[in-house]
Design a protein around this motif. Structure first.
Motif, PDB file in Angstrom:
ATOM      1  N   CYS A 210     -16.682  15.695  20.467  1.00  9.42           N
ATOM      2  CA  CYS A 210     -16.296  17.102  20.650  1.00  9.42           C
ATOM      3  C   CYS A 210     -17.424  17.898  21.302  1.00  9.42           C
TER       4      CYS A 210
ATOM      5  N   PHE B  38     -17.909  21.113  21.438  1.00 12.37           N
ATOM      6  CA  PHE B  38     -18.464  22.198  20.624  1.00 12.37           C
ATOM      7  C   PHE B  38     -19.303  21.647  19.466  1.00 12.37           C
ATOM      8  N   CYS B  39     -18.955  20.474  18.919  1.00 11.46           N
ATOM      9  CA  CYS B  39     -19.835  19.834  17.931  1.00 11.46           C
ATOM     10  C   CYS B  39     -21.182  19.495  18.566  1.00 11.46           C
TER      11      CYS B  39
ATOM     12  N   HIS C 122     -16.307  20.633  12.317  1.00 12.91           N
ATOM     13  CA  HIS C 122     -15.248  20.335  13.287  1.00 12.91           C
ATOM     14  C   HIS C 122     -13.884  20.518  12.641  1.00 12.91           C
TER      15      HIS C 122
ATOM     16  N   HIS D 237     -11.674  22.469  18.984  1.00 14.68           N
ATOM     17  CA  HIS D 237     -12.599  22.859  17.902  1.00 14.68           C
ATOM     18  C   HIS D 237     -12.423  24.370  17.793  1.00 14.68           C
TER      19      HIS D 237
HETATM   20 ZN    ZN Z   1     -16.010  19.830  17.106  1.00 17.09          ZN
END
Ligand code: ZN
Ligand code: AMP
Length: 140
Positions: A7, A9-10, A49, A100
């Motif tokens: 991910c 954004f993670c 997440h 996310h």
């Molecule tokens: Zn994420």
């Protein structure tokens, strides 16, 4: 805290991908959107997440959303905007592209280029009452 190695954004939360950071704590992160609808368009995301808002534990959502008033004020002050929208998309039908949770904080000016189609409807007699009851039954 759930995380997903694939991910984007993670990866931003973990510092593996750079961002223009505004704030970060144990529960979340705010940074500038890479494709701003207006200058100062920011995103507020949870550290964990979660794909959609309804997946989030209420405590995590509360700890994240406490930042919204200050973020809204700071974005307006920095950009000289007259107002701002908070927008949060869940699911592809709702135009969610990044999987996310993220809250858009979008600075607004009168007559700017960001338009909503807002097709306000109405309920027939009894329809709204029945729907409100069904929604109440679904609250958990
Ligand atoms: Zn994420
Ligand atoms: P949504 O349609 O609500 O899923 O919006 C996703 C948002 O994430 C878009 O406004 C993108 O510009 C933004 N975005 C995607 N990747 C990045 C990134 N690496 N850094 C900052 N913003 C991003």
């Amino acid at each position: 805290m759930p995380t997903n190695a694939d991910c984007i954004f993670c990866k931003i939360v973990a510092g593996k991908i750079p961002c223009l950071k505004i704030l970060q704590d144990a529960h979340g992160l705010a940074f500038l959107d890479i494709g701003p609808i207006a200058q100062g368009h920011a995103l507020l995301i949870p550290a964990g997440h979660y794909v959609t808002l309804d997946e989030m534990p209420a405590e995590e959502a509360a700890a994240l959303l406490k930042h919204l008033p200050a973020l809204g004020r700071a974005v307006q002050q920095a950009t000289g905007a007259e107002g701002f929208n908070v927008l949060q998309n869940n699911g592809s039908a709702a135009h969610q592209l990044v999987q996310h949770v993220h809250f858009h904080i979008i600075p607004r000016r009168t007559g700017d280029a960001f338009h909503f189609n807002w097709p306000a409807g109405k309920y027939t007699p009894g329809q709204g009452e029945a729907l409100a009851e069904r929604i109440r039954q679904g609250l958990v």
